[in-house]
Design an enzyme around this catalytic site. Sequence first.
Site, PDB file in Angstrom:
ATOM      1  N   LYS A 146       2.915  -3.424  -0.325  1.00 16.80           N
ATOM      2  CA  LYS A 146       1.828  -2.495  -0.662  1.00 16.80           C
ATOM      3  C   LYS A 146       2.384  -1.092  -0.926  1.00 16.80           C
ATOM      4  CE  LYS A 146      -2.362  -1.024  -1.362  1.00 16.80           C
ATOM      5  NZ  LYS A 146      -3.457  -1.054  -0.374  1.00 16.80           N
ATOM      6  N   LYS A 150      -2.290   9.418   1.732  1.00 15.62           N
ATOM      7  CA  LYS A 150      -1.812   8.724   2.934  1.00 15.62           C
ATOM      8  C   LYS A 150      -0.775   7.667   2.573  1.00 15.62           C
ATOM      9  CE  LYS A 150      -3.435   5.031   4.120  1.00 15.62           C
ATOM     10  NZ  LYS A 150      -4.163   3.789   4.474  1.00 15.62           N
TER      11      LYS A 150
END
Length: 290
Positions: free
Chosen positions: A170, A238
């Site tokens: 990811k 983030k």
Amino acid sequence: MKIGFIGLGAMGRAMAANLLRAGHEVTVWARRAESMQPLLDQGARPSASPADCARGMDAVCCIVTTGADVREVVLGPRGVIEGAAPGCVFIDHSTIPPSVARDIATALRARGIDMLDAPVSGGERGAIDATLAIMVGGEAAVFERMKPLLAAVGRTQVHVGPNGAGQVTKACNQLVLCAFIEAAAEAARLAAASGVDFGKVREAMLHGSASSRALELFGGKMATRDFSAGVQSRLHHKDMGIVLGEAVELGLAMPLSAAVWQQLNALMAQGGGTLDTSALLTVLEGPGSA
């Protein structure tokens, strides 16, 4: 299967609904009780805590924001680890640092609970349509056992390696995606400064070698100057922080990632955290351009 589901934001709510539609028995928990109501109306059962949500379940799915959030709902007071029985599988769809995923997997394994770190890509639309791409770390046998569940929420499920590997994948995905979004923003700025309509530039590029999903979606929002959130930029900020954190830990030079993160830092400083990541264009244009 009997499934617990923790985290009912835009993504989690849609994923839990798809599990219900697939015929699974779903018990839900969210910090805000009102977030559970739409799922209760569709046949889900409420729970009082993550531990309660995990009790008697074949699997517990989770999608929350940060690594600290996952730690809290799994290992904190009244966490999943206190309710799940040996043989239960914890499936984390959140995007968190790989090291945090490995730590949680180790703690769960000591209690006989398996874990798959299974972050997703595809956004809210993909969650609604059950077309998410799921990147999975964990034991191959556990992955095979959970594939029918994963298939209810995602179009593709790829087992990448042991625990943590899903989160590494990811991070790689977000690195490339955010770089593409920044590249689209710079292309939009160049076109506008040259007096050329970026909407038409984008249309031409979508038929060329630069065509990408990022140019289609995020470039489209730049062309129409619609910076309402499809994906809030604070989430990509983030994610790129995770990428740079891994780079520091591994001693890697990642100059492009660092530059993109700084642009996201600038967008956060402008108060654009809840805008779509396409608002990176406004950083290039200067204050007051949103």
